[in-house]
Design a protein around this motif. Structure first.
Motif, PDB file in Angstrom:
ATOM      1  N   UNK A  18      -5.289   4.730  20.110  1.00  0.00           N
ATOM      2  CA  UNK A  18      -5.158   4.624  18.658  1.00  0.00           C
ATOM      3  C   UNK A  18      -6.227   3.702  18.074  1.00  0.00           C
ATOM      4  N   UNK A  19      -6.401   2.532  18.708  1.00  0.00           N
ATOM      5  CA  UNK A  19      -7.376   1.560  18.201  1.00  0.00           C
ATOM      6  C   UNK A  19      -8.793   2.106  18.245  1.00  0.00           C
ATOM      7  N   UNK A  20      -9.160   2.774  19.346  1.00  0.00           N
ATOM      8  CA  UNK A  20     -10.507   3.328  19.466  1.00  0.00           C
ATOM      9  C   UNK A  20     -10.747   4.434  18.444  1.00  0.00           C
ATOM     10  N   UNK A  21      -9.738   5.235  18.207  1.00  0.00           N
ATOM     11  CA  UNK A  21      -9.859   6.368  17.280  1.00  0.00           C
ATOM     12  C   UNK A  21     -10.189   5.911  15.862  1.00  0.00           C
ATOM     13  N   UNK A  22      -9.570   4.826  15.416  1.00  0.00           N
ATOM     14  CA  UNK A  22      -9.763   4.365  14.036  1.00  0.00           C
ATOM     15  C   UNK A  22     -10.576   3.082  13.937  1.00  0.00           C
ATOM     16  N   UNK A  23     -11.088   2.593  15.083  1.00  0.00           N
ATOM     17  CA  UNK A  23     -11.798   1.315  15.094  1.00  0.00           C
ATOM     18  C   UNK A  23     -10.929   0.235  14.438  1.00  0.00           C
ATOM     19  N   UNK A  24      -9.671   0.191  14.868  1.00  0.00           N
ATOM     20  CA  UNK A  24      -8.693  -0.706  14.261  1.00  0.00           C
ATOM     21  C   UNK A  24      -8.755  -2.092  14.879  1.00  0.00           C
ATOM     22  N   UNK A  25      -8.352  -3.076  14.086  1.00  0.00           N
ATOM     23  CA  UNK A  25      -8.213  -4.443  14.588  1.00  0.00           C
ATOM     24  C   UNK A  25      -6.730  -4.756  14.741  1.00  0.00           C
ATOM     25  N   UNK A  26      -6.422  -5.638  15.667  1.00  0.00           N
ATOM     26  CA  UNK A  26      -5.033  -5.992  15.890  1.00  0.00           C
ATOM     27  C   UNK A  26      -4.489  -6.710  14.659  1.00  0.00           C
ATOM     28  N   UNK A  27      -3.316  -6.320  14.223  1.00  0.00           N
ATOM     29  CA  UNK A  27      -2.738  -6.893  13.016  1.00  0.00           C
ATOM     30  C   UNK A  27      -1.254  -7.160  13.173  1.00  0.00           C
ATOM     31  N   UNK A  28      -0.628  -7.505  12.064  1.00  0.00           N
ATOM     32  CA  UNK A  28       0.794  -7.834  12.065  1.00  0.00           C
ATOM     33  C   UNK A  28       1.354  -7.556  10.676  1.00  0.00           C
ATOM     34  N   UNK A  29       2.665  -7.464  10.586  1.00  0.00           N
ATOM     35  CA  UNK A  29       3.327  -7.321   9.298  1.00  0.00           C
ATOM     36  C   UNK A  29       3.237  -8.634   8.526  1.00  0.00           C
ATOM     37  N   UNK A  30       3.131  -8.550   7.224  1.00  0.00           N
ATOM     38  CA  UNK A  30       3.208  -9.749   6.407  1.00  0.00           C
ATOM     39  C   UNK A  30       4.679 -10.120   6.210  1.00  0.00           C
ATOM     40  N   UNK A  31       4.918 -11.348   5.786  1.00  0.00           N
ATOM     41  CA  UNK A  31       6.292 -11.769   5.510  1.00  0.00           C
ATOM     42  C   UNK A  31       6.914 -10.905   4.417  1.00  0.00           C
ATOM     43  N   UNK A  32       6.128 -10.554   3.410  1.00  0.00           N
ATOM     44  CA  UNK A  32       6.649  -9.712   2.333  1.00  0.00           C
ATOM     45  C   UNK A  32       7.019  -8.319   2.842  1.00  0.00           C
ATOM     46  N   UNK A  33       6.202  -7.768   3.726  1.00  0.00           N
ATOM     47  CA  UNK A  33       6.512  -6.441   4.284  1.00  0.00           C
ATOM     48  C   UNK A  33       7.804  -6.484   5.092  1.00  0.00           C
ATOM     49  N   UNK A  34       7.977  -7.516   5.893  1.00  0.00           N
ATOM     50  CA  UNK A  34       9.193  -7.613   6.702  1.00  0.00           C
ATOM     51  C   UNK A  34      10.425  -7.794   5.814  1.00  0.00           C
ATOM     52  N   UNK A  35      10.292  -8.572   4.766  1.00  0.00           N
ATOM     53  CA  UNK A  35      11.423  -8.754   3.846  1.00  0.00           C
ATOM     54  C   UNK A  35      11.779  -7.438   3.170  1.00  0.00           C
ATOM     55  N   UNK A  36      10.758  -6.713   2.730  1.00  0.00           N
ATOM     56  CA  UNK A  36      10.979  -5.417   2.093  1.00  0.00           C
ATOM     57  C   UNK A  36      11.604  -4.428   3.080  1.00  0.00           C
ATOM     58  N   UNK A  37      11.141  -4.437   4.330  1.00  0.00           N
ATOM     59  CA  UNK A  37      11.676  -3.520   5.341  1.00  0.00           C
ATOM     60  C   UNK A  37      13.143  -3.829   5.636  1.00  0.00           C
ATOM     61  N   UNK A  38      13.478  -5.087   5.723  1.00  0.00           N
ATOM     62  CA  UNK A  38      14.882  -5.453   5.998  1.00  0.00           C
ATOM     63  C   UNK A  38      15.790  -4.995   4.859  1.00  0.00           C
ATOM     64  N   UNK A  39      15.305  -5.096   3.627  1.00  0.00           N
ATOM     65  CA  UNK A  39      16.082  -4.609   2.493  1.00  0.00           C
ATOM     66  C   UNK A  39      16.269  -3.097   2.571  1.00  0.00           C
TER      67      UNK A  39
END
Length: 277
Positions: A237-258
Motif C-alpha cells: 500500500x505504501x509503495x503504491x501511493x508513496x505514503x508516509x506513516x501517519x496516525x489519526x488526529x485526536x479530533x478524528x478519534x473523537x468523531x469516530x467514537x461518536x
C-alpha cells in the motif's frame, strides 16, 4: 480520468499501520477518513484487525439472516457496512482488512476501472506473500446469498486463487462512493475458519467442507505468518501511493467514537430492515 494513469504519488497519503478496533469503530474510522479526505486532508491507507471477531453485514442485508444468539454467546460483534454485498465473518486472527480513501474526483468514475486501480496494491501484496492471486475469471453460482464469500464471483472485485481448475475466493472488496470521497475496503483471508464463518448465519445450509471448496486463505498457499502478511500488505500500500506513516488526529478519534456509538453500534443501524434508511 484515465485509470491507466498513476495519479496517486503526487498527493498526500498517510499509511495507518494495523490497529485493532471493534467493528463499529472500524466502520466509523472509514467514514471519518472520507470526511478528512473530502475536506482537503490526507488520503488514507489503513490496515486493521477486528477485535472482537465481527460479522459485518452488507448495507441491504436482512438481519434475519444472522444467528444473533450464536454471535452473542460466542462474543462475536455485529455491525453493518455502508457497502453492499453479503455478510463477512472477520476472525480476529484469520482476517486481514484494509481501507483506501481518497477524494472522489481523483479516482476513475467507472466502477470497474476504479476497483482495478485500487486493487493494484492488494494483488501486489498477495504476490509479496507468495500467493498466486488474481481477479475472478469464471462465474460460479451462489451457495448462500447472505454470505459474501459464498455468493457468485464477480470479476470486478473478487480476488481468487485458482487450483486444480477451480477458483477459490481469498479476498473480497467493496466501495462506498460518496459525492465527495470514495472508500474502498476489503478483507484478505489469512486462515479459513469455516465452522465459525458459517455459524454466524441462520440456516446457512452449507457444510464446512463445501465452504472450503469455495474459500481459501494465505496460510493455505504460503509459509508466511499473519504478522508478516500484514507487513507485506502495508508495504504494498505504501509503495503504491508513496505514503508516509501517519496516525489519526485526536479530533478524528473523537468523531469516530461518536459515530461508532450513535450509528455503527446501534440496533437502529445494525438490525434495520432492507429498504429502511
Amino acid at each position: 480520468m484515465d485509470g491507466s494513469e498513476e495519479p496517486l504519488a503526487d498527493r498526500e497519503w498517510r499509511l495507518i499501520r494495523e490497529e485493532a478496533w471493534s467493528g463499529a469503530m472500524n466502520m466509523a474510522l472509514d467514514e471519518v477518513a472520507a470526511e478528512t479526505a473530502a475536506a482537503g486532508g490526507p488520503r488514507t491507507l489503513r490496515v486493521y484487525r477486528w477485535e472482537p471477531s465481527t460479522l459485518s453485514l452488507g448495507y441491504r442485508q436482512d438481519p434475519d439472516t444472522v444467528d444473533w444468539d450464536y454471535c452473542e454467546r460466542e462474543g462475536i460483534g455485529v455491525t453493518r457496512r455502508p457497502t453492499g454485498g453479503g455478510g463477512i465473518y472477520h476472525d480476529s486472527r484469520g482476517d486481514i482488512s484494509y481501507t483506501v480513501v481518497a477524494p472522489a474526483d481523483e479516482l476513475p468514475g467507472d466502477l470497474v476501472e476504479s476497483y482495478h486501480l485500487l486493487c493494484v496494491p492488494i494483488l501486489d501484496a498477495f504476490e509479496r506473500m507468495g500467493v498466486p492471486a488474481r481477479f475472478a475469471e469464471t462465474e460460479r453460482p451462489a451457495a448462500h446469498q447472505p454470505a459474501c464469500y459464498l455468493r457468485e464471483l464477480h470479476p470486478a472485485h473478487d480476488v481468487v486463487v485458482a487450483t486444480a481448475g477451480t477458483e477459490r475466493k481469498v479476498s473480497g472488496n467493496a466501495q462506498h462512493r460518496r459525492t465527495d470521497a470514495v472508500v474502498q475496503h476489503g478483507s484478505l483471508t489469512y486462515a479459513v475458519r469455516p465452522e465459525r464463518h458459517l455459524a454466524v448465519f441462520a440456516d446457512a445450509g452449507v457444510t464446512p467442507a463445501a465452504f472450503r471448496e469455495r474459500v481459501t486463505g494465505v496460510a493455505d498457499h504460503a509459509d508466511v505468518s499473519r504478522s508478516d502478511g500484514v507487513e507485506r500488505l502495508e508495504a504494498a500500500l505504501a509503495d503504491w501511493a508513496d505514503a508516509t506513516e501517519g496516525a489519526w488526529t485526536d479530533d478524528e478519534l473523537e468523531r469516530a467514537r461518536e459515530l461508532a456509538e450513535e450509528k455503527y453500534a446501534s440496533d437502529g443501524w445494525t438490525r434495520r430492515r432492507p429498504g429502511r434508511r
